[in-house]
Motif scaffolding. Sequence first.
Motif, PDB file in Angstrom:
ATOM      1  N   ASN A 700     -28.855  31.926 -84.974  1.00 53.18           N
ATOM      2  CA  ASN A 700     -28.366  32.499 -83.726  1.00 53.18           C
ATOM      3  C   ASN A 700     -29.091  33.803 -83.383  1.00 53.18           C
ATOM      4  N   VAL A 701     -29.427  34.583 -84.422  1.00 56.28           N
ATOM      5  CA  VAL A 701     -30.206  35.809 -84.193  1.00 56.28           C
ATOM      6  C   VAL A 701     -31.543  35.479 -83.559  1.00 56.28           C
ATOM      7  N   LEU A 702     -32.247  34.487 -84.118  1.00 53.25           N
ATOM      8  CA  LEU A 702     -33.553  34.112 -83.569  1.00 53.25           C
ATOM      9  C   LEU A 702     -33.415  33.548 -82.156  1.00 53.25           C
ATOM     10  N   ALA A 703     -32.334  32.804 -81.914  1.00 45.43           N
ATOM     11  CA  ALA A 703     -32.114  32.270 -80.565  1.00 45.43           C
ATOM     12  C   ALA A 703     -31.894  33.388 -79.558  1.00 45.43           C
ATOM     13  N   LEU A 704     -31.160  34.426 -79.944  1.00 52.44           N
ATOM     14  CA  LEU A 704     -30.947  35.570 -79.056  1.00 52.44           C
ATOM     15  C   LEU A 704     -32.247  36.306 -78.780  1.00 52.44           C
ATOM     16  N   LEU A 705     -33.089  36.423 -79.804  1.00 54.07           N
ATOM     17  CA  LEU A 705     -34.348  37.142 -79.625  1.00 54.07           C
ATOM     18  C   LEU A 705     -35.297  36.388 -78.694  1.00 54.07           C
ATOM     19  N   GLN A 706     -35.163  35.051 -78.626  1.00 59.72           N
ATOM     20  CA  GLN A 706     -36.010  34.282 -77.729  1.00 59.72           C
ATOM     21  C   GLN A 706     -35.738  34.619 -76.264  1.00 59.72           C
ATOM     22  N   LYS A 707     -34.508  35.064 -75.994  1.00 60.41           N
ATOM     23  CA  LYS A 707     -34.106  35.320 -74.606  1.00 60.41           C
ATOM     24  C   LYS A 707     -34.076  36.810 -74.277  1.00 60.41           C
ATOM     25  N   SER A 708     -34.519  37.640 -75.199  1.00 55.94           N
ATOM     26  CA  SER A 708     -34.442  39.089 -74.950  1.00 55.94           C
ATOM     27  C   SER A 708     -35.837  39.672 -74.785  1.00 55.94           C
ATOM     28  N   ASP A 709     -35.920  40.679 -73.961  1.00 63.60           N
ATOM     29  CA  ASP A 709     -37.169  41.409 -73.760  1.00 63.60           C
ATOM     30  C   ASP A 709     -36.918  42.876 -74.070  1.00 63.60           C
ATOM     31  N   ASN A 710     -37.815  43.435 -74.845  1.00 61.98           N
ATOM     32  CA  ASN A 710     -37.708  44.852 -75.191  1.00 61.98           C
ATOM     33  C   ASN A 710     -38.760  45.631 -74.404  1.00 61.98           C
ATOM     34  N   PHE A 711     -38.331  46.673 -73.765  1.00 61.69           N
ATOM     35  CA  PHE A 711     -39.242  47.489 -72.970  1.00 61.69           C
ATOM     36  C   PHE A 711     -39.196  48.932 -73.486  1.00 61.69           C
ATOM     37  N   TYR A 712     -40.334  49.563 -73.465  1.00 61.27           N
ATOM     38  CA  TYR A 712     -40.404  50.972 -73.803  1.00 61.27           C
ATOM     39  C   TYR A 712     -40.092  51.796 -72.554  1.00 61.27           C
ATOM     40  N   LYS A 713     -39.348  52.880 -72.727  1.00 59.92           N
ATOM     41  CA  LYS A 713     -39.099  53.761 -71.601  1.00 59.92           C
ATOM     42  C   LYS A 713     -39.228  55.211 -72.065  1.00 59.92           C
ATOM     43  N   GLU A 714     -39.553  56.042 -71.134  1.00 64.51           N
ATOM     44  CA  GLU A 714     -39.812  57.446 -71.446  1.00 64.51           C
ATOM     45  C   GLU A 714     -38.534  58.155 -71.876  1.00 64.51           C
ATOM     46  N   ILE A 715     -38.650  59.051 -72.829  1.00 60.16           N
ATOM     47  CA  ILE A 715     -37.504  59.830 -73.281  1.00 60.16           C
ATOM     48  C   ILE A 715     -37.096  60.794 -72.158  1.00 60.16           C
ATOM     49  N   PRO A 716     -35.792  60.835 -71.831  1.00 57.63           N
ATOM     50  CA  PRO A 716     -35.367  61.710 -70.717  1.00 57.63           C
ATOM     51  C   PRO A 716     -35.743  63.173 -70.963  1.00 57.63           C
ATOM     52  N   LYS A 717     -36.141  63.809 -69.888  1.00 62.73           N
ATOM     53  CA  LYS A 717     -36.514  65.219 -69.980  1.00 62.73           C
ATOM     54  C   LYS A 717     -35.308  66.146 -69.844  1.00 62.73           C
ATOM     55  N   PHE A 718     -34.193  65.602 -69.306  1.00 62.18           N
ATOM     56  CA  PHE A 718     -33.045  66.458 -68.961  1.00 62.18           C
ATOM     57  C   PHE A 718     -31.975  66.351 -70.042  1.00 62.18           C
ATOM     58  N   PRO A 719     -31.250  67.431 -70.274  1.00 63.07           N
ATOM     59  CA  PRO A 719     -30.323  67.471 -71.405  1.00 63.07           C
ATOM     60  C   PRO A 719     -29.104  66.578 -71.216  1.00 63.07           C
ATOM     61  N   ALA A 720     -28.548  66.172 -72.370  1.00 65.17           N
ATOM     62  CA  ALA A 720     -27.304  65.398 -72.357  1.00 65.17           C
ATOM     63  C   ALA A 720     -26.127  66.357 -72.431  1.00 65.17           C
ATOM     64  N   VAL A 721     -24.974  65.867 -71.954  1.00 66.40           N
ATOM     65  CA  VAL A 721     -23.755  66.687 -71.932  1.00 66.40           C
ATOM     66  C   VAL A 721     -22.661  65.931 -72.674  1.00 66.40           C
ATOM     67  N   ARG A 722     -21.911  66.653 -73.502  1.00 66.92           N
ATOM     68  CA  ARG A 722     -20.823  66.020 -74.253  1.00 66.92           C
ATOM     69  C   ARG A 722     -19.480  66.550 -73.767  1.00 66.92           C
ATOM     70  N   ARG A 723     -18.521  65.581 -73.656  1.00 65.66           N
ATOM     71  CA  ARG A 723     -17.148  65.942 -73.365  1.00 65.66           C
ATOM     72  C   ARG A 723     -16.253  65.218 -74.372  1.00 65.66           C
ATOM     73  N   ASP A 724     -15.124  65.848 -74.731  1.00 64.12           N
ATOM     74  CA  ASP A 724     -14.203  65.265 -75.709  1.00 64.12           C
ATOM     75  C   ASP A 724     -12.844  65.009 -75.083  1.00 64.12           C
ATOM     76  N   LEU A 725     -12.175  63.941 -75.578  1.00 57.11           N
ATOM     77  CA  LEU A 725     -10.816  63.614 -75.178  1.00 57.11           C
ATOM     78  C   LEU A 725     -10.003  63.288 -76.411  1.00 57.11           C
ATOM     79  N   ALA A 726      -8.702  63.699 -76.389  1.00 58.14           N
ATOM     80  CA  ALA A 726      -7.771  63.282 -77.440  1.00 58.14           C
ATOM     81  C   ALA A 726      -6.767  62.347 -76.793  1.00 58.14           C
ATOM     82  N   LEU A 727      -6.705  61.097 -77.296  1.00 58.79           N
ATOM     83  CA  LEU A 727      -5.852  60.063 -76.712  1.00 58.79           C
ATOM     84  C   LEU A 727      -4.719  59.743 -77.679  1.00 58.79           C
TER      85      LEU A 727
END
Length: 810
Positions: A700-727
């Motif tokens: 099944n892993v090999l079957a999934l890989l037959q239908k998937s395409d991997n693309f390279y993309k540039e690393i974002p230049k802008f910072p990430a932001v973290r927010r926290d929640l207590a549920l």
Amino acid sequence: MTISYNWLCDYLPVKPTPEELSVILTRIGLEVESLEKFEAIRGSLEGLVIGEVLTVAQHPNADKLRLTTVNTGNGEPLHIVCGAPNVAAGQKVVIAPIGATIYPASGEPLTMKKAKIRGEESHGMICAEDEIGLGSSHDGIMVLDPALTPGTPASEVFKPAQDWVYEIGLTPNRMDAMSHLGVAKDVCAYLNNAENTLSYKALAPEISSLPEAGEKYPISITVENTEACPRYSGVTITGVKIAPSPDWLKNKLLAIGVRPINNIVDITNFILHETGQPLHAFDADAVTGRKVIVKNLPQDTPFVTLDGKERKLDAADLMICNGNGEGMCIAGVFGGLTSGVTDATKNIFLESACFAAASIRPTSFRHGLRTDAAARFEKGVDISGTVYVLRRAAAMICELGGGKIASDFTDIYPQPKAQIEVTTTWSYIKKLSGKAYPAEKVVNILSSLGFTILQQTEEQLQVAVPYSKPDISIPADIVEEIMRIDGLDNIEIPSQVLITPSSNPKPDKEKVREKAANYLASNGFNEIFTNSITNSKYFTPEVLARTVKMINSLSADLDVMRPSMLETGLESVAHNINRRNEDLLFFEFGNTYAVSEDGKFGQTAHLSLYLTGRKIAENWLNKAQPVDFYFLKGYIQNLLQLLGISGAQWTEYEADGLQNGWQISVRNKPVVALGAVSSQKLKQFDIKQAVWFADINWDNVLALLQKSDNFYKEIPKFPAVRRDLALVLDKQVKFSAVEAAAKTVKSALLQQLNLFDVFESEKLGANKKSYAVSFTFQDPQKTLTDKEIDAVMDKLKKAFEGQLQAEIRK
């Protein structure tokens, strides 16, 4: 396959040197893996000479020693101190002078040096027979024929046998080369091809007239199962004297590693290795009713074999029986205890038969009897040669055992086998071999190998295959014979290679497997390989109902093809734990097998992980930490990420052998099942520590890989932001539900959410718990504002409150 040089040369019209013969054998496909010298007497008496004792005097310092002078035919007499009580002047003896090496019957070799024995010089040794390997007696020195001349090498007097022994790496199809005569035929074919002639032929032994007994001793033969025994030949020989074999016969057998027993048994072994045809000798007086019946006996009939063990016969085992229907021998495999040749045997019944390979091989494996005879029958013997071999053996028994022929040569051959005919074309020979062989050369090679040319035209060639080559049946086999006799190294390698570019199917299965294996190995896992055949006792009746069962199992413990990877892996885990190797990270690529309701067999590829023991050993800084579910989960998630598989869906899963199991599915395909091995399954393997198991459906892993395409993309230049929640949630709500609710908020800004704390307290309320979750936001095109992030957070809060009845802690 072991071949004796001297023995092989008995059948060759010319005698190449051992080294030349080694090259020839390798060139014709009988690869020589080793060439070793055989000596019937270690050292072959090299350096030892015949001496004449001239004088004997008492040693002045020892009562049991004598001072002797010995003429060795080489100038001055040697002064030798001797302790033998029977030494006397005038004797002819064996001398080991200084520099010679003696090889005792037992013990290490000893090189003679000048020595002082109780104050007197000694320049060698007068030898006893055990001191030079000629026997076991140590009563005194050897006293030889007075007519011998001093100085004669001892090797010329005793003529110790020497030989060269080849160990040939024989391929399974080459039944025709499992004998000295068979190898000789190939060598002659090579010599004919090298000199473009047909003059070289293997020298098959001629059979002289056989002495006949005055009183006949007929034994009738009946073959009931002609399918398992298409041909059976036999003869009775009376007046046989059981005795040791002559030295020449013993030495031939010893050279190839066969232990001599007596003249009759040695002759049958000699003929086996000469012609490739197994024989069996019965004590004729033990053949009740003077009848030999070839048939099958009922299931579980007890039979005591030659080694004294009682075996339960299978109904498919072909037996040689007497007139009472009692078994005397497992046909083509092993003899019985009561009918074999003993020292008291006077009359023998000699069998030369052809048994079907399909009958012999299962019987041999079923009873664990891997004999030389079975090894030949299961590959197919020359059905045309049974009578010739029988007459050849009978002649030797009459010559070496004093016997006389007391019956006709009986030959039961109800349906003579037709020769296989093969038709090929000259273009096919060129296409497959890569070489344009002249027609004359092809005909010469095939004729030398015993093929009969039936038809030869400009386009094709038709031949009849000799009975000695049962493996040849198609045109490709004919081409192989031509190529190996002419020499594979005679096929020219072209200066240019023309190929059509090809593309590998996506994904490259081997690269994907190597990528996964490298990841696991670099993280401390060891790869294991376990048997695909396992024990049915491991499984429930429900599982066994769809399990592939072995028809001819080699062992009661190996009777089914594994329906699951878990059990064979636990065998390895238990094996290691029992040897104090308790911290284990194993992975294995393997297959499982099943049978469907319509009777079709199926096979599924897997990658399985087995974890047990500690992930961190105790030390001064840390306490010991055992492996757990989250440790296994981390490896699985990293492995899926490494392979480029995303969108995993987690659901609880129940399976035989697992408890608290989970299943990971991707695009509705089950990919991984993981969890703790159940206590019942651990008890089955006597494992007393927790084991964690993950089973990846590799197909099944090999079957999934037959239908998937991997693309390279540039690393974002802008910072990430973290927010926290207590549920604050009900205790039965799992984090997977939180993830599912977050996915309903379709926002490209939300990159990741992570559970970093779980808190439970009565202060939260009855049956409540708190999840602390972090959310990571990022936009690859710009820096995010608080307003944008707050908008997404409000949507998340509403999703959690509406779908999970969560309370947002302030």
